[in-house]
Design an enzyme around this catalytic site. Sequence first.
Site, short mmCIF file in Angstrom:
data_model
loop_
_atom_site.label_atom_id
_atom_site.label_comp_id
_atom_site.label_asym_id
_atom_site.label_seq_id
_atom_site.Cartn_x
_atom_site.Cartn_y
_atom_site.Cartn_z
N GLU A 99 26.92 -29.79 7.73
CA GLU A 99 25.53 -29.70 8.21
C GLU A 99 25.45 -29.79 9.74
O GLU A 99 24.37 -29.69 10.30
CB GLU A 99 24.67 -30.79 7.56
CG GLU A 99 24.07 -30.35 6.24
CD GLU A 99 25.11 -29.78 5.29
OE1 GLU A 99 25.15 -28.54 5.12
OE2 GLU A 99 25.90 -30.55 4.71
N ARG A 114 37.28 -8.51 26.07
CA ARG A 114 37.33 -7.10 26.44
C ARG A 114 36.81 -6.85 27.83
O ARG A 114 37.02 -5.78 28.39
CB ARG A 114 36.61 -6.24 25.40
CG ARG A 114 35.16 -6.59 25.21
CD ARG A 114 34.57 -5.85 24.03
NE ARG A 114 34.50 -4.41 24.24
CZ ARG A 114 33.59 -3.82 25.03
NH1 ARG A 114 32.69 -4.54 25.66
NH2 ARG A 114 33.59 -2.53 25.18
N ASP A 165 31.40 1.32 31.66
CA ASP A 165 30.64 1.46 32.89
C ASP A 165 29.33 2.20 32.66
O ASP A 165 28.30 1.85 33.19
CB ASP A 165 31.45 2.22 33.95
CG ASP A 165 32.58 1.36 34.47
OD1 ASP A 165 32.54 0.14 34.22
OD2 ASP A 165 33.49 1.91 35.09
C1 9WO Z 1 23.58 -26.13 7.09
C2 9WO Z 1 22.55 -26.60 6.32
C3 9WO Z 1 22.51 -26.93 4.97
C4 9WO Z 1 21.31 -27.42 4.47
C5 9WO Z 1 20.21 -27.58 5.28
C6 9WO Z 1 20.28 -27.24 6.63
C7 9WO Z 1 21.46 -26.75 7.11
N1 9WO Z 1 21.78 -26.38 8.34
C8 9WO Z 1 23.04 -26.03 8.33
C9 9WO Z 1 23.70 -25.62 9.52
O1 9WO Z 1 23.07 -25.20 10.47
N2 9WO Z 1 25.04 -25.75 9.52
C10 9WO Z 1 25.76 -25.36 10.66
C11 9WO Z 1 26.94 -24.51 10.23
C12 9WO Z 1 26.24 -26.51 11.47
C13 9WO Z 1 26.86 -25.99 12.72
C14 9WO Z 1 27.91 -24.91 12.44
N3 9WO Z 1 27.42 -23.98 11.50
C15 9WO Z 1 26.91 -22.80 11.87
C16 9WO Z 1 26.93 -22.20 13.12
N4 9WO Z 1 26.24 -21.98 11.06
N5 9WO Z 1 25.85 -20.90 11.75
C17 9WO Z 1 26.24 -21.01 13.00
C18 9WO Z 1 25.91 -20.06 14.01
C19 9WO Z 1 26.42 -20.17 15.28
C20 9WO Z 1 26.05 -19.22 16.25
N6 9WO Z 1 25.21 -18.23 15.95
C21 9WO Z 1 24.72 -18.09 14.71
C22 9WO Z 1 25.05 -19.01 13.70
#
Ligand code: 9WO
Length: 253
Positions: A116, A154, A169
């Site tokens: 989480e 890149r 470019d």
């Molecule tokens: C999981 C979750 C489960 C139940 C309720 C709420 C919840 N939130 C999350 C959550 O945000 N988990 C993340 C998983 C914790 C940090 C790393 N994780 C993540 C990063 N998921 N998606 C990204 C991410 C990063 C950058 N750009 C887009 C998505």
Amino acid sequence: MRIDVVSLFPEFIAQCAGFGVVGRAQERALLSLHGWNPRDHADGGYRRVDDRPFGGGPGMVMMIDPRQACLAAARAADPAPVPVVYLTPQGVPLNQRKVRELASRPRLLLLCGRYEGVDERLLAAEVDEEISIGDYVLSGGELAAAVLIDAVARLQEGVLNDAESAVQDSFEGDGLLDCPHYTHPASHPLGEVPGVLRSGDHAAIARWRRQQSLGRTWLRRPDLLDEAGLSRADRALLEAFCQQLLSGTHEPG
Ligand code: 9WO
């Protein structure tokens, strides 16, 4: 450029970055990637890196200490100061301008969460920037880190060959969408290649491509046009593009 990644799955990042342009950047020593696993900095027989959230609720939260030890080890591995970037949907949206800025730094330290998320106190104390690659939730920050690594790798001097650099470019610099591309055969049941591209008139081809970029950006991502800073010539090309659309005389593509 040196990129350190703190992740429970450092092999995942290494795999992602092993192929194609990013793999080439590493082979040419223009990019060095280093993985750091919080599990290696966790105490006890269970090597615990996560625990239940205060306040209750489902899932687990990543503990402070294994991450902090990992960040310290990664920082100490090279004397250059390094910004810590946490990949999260709560971050600032990544765009090509931000990619160029990150690519110009000597080092990056990427922090990937799982479960989480990470204890907020660690984020407050150690993270300089939070970055999102889009409005969706992944199962962890690793894929987002791999996307960021690809985009900055890149842009390192000497990574792209001449042909690739020329494309970069002409299209990447100005924040417009790419124009359509065609190859042989010129005539196909699915359609004809626009005549201008076969004319040999390089100025006309450049104008057409610019016009297509402008027109597509206007149709698909008008938000990008506000930032693009169009010249008078660009505005005239876009105007003509709109006229052609309205009169239905534009070429296919
Ligand atoms: C999981 C979750 C489960 C139940 C309720 C709420 C919840 N939130 C999350 C959550 O945000 N988990 C993340 C998983 C914790 C940090 C790393 N994780 C993540 C990063 N998921 N998606 C990204 C991410 C990063 C950058 N750009 C887009 C998505």
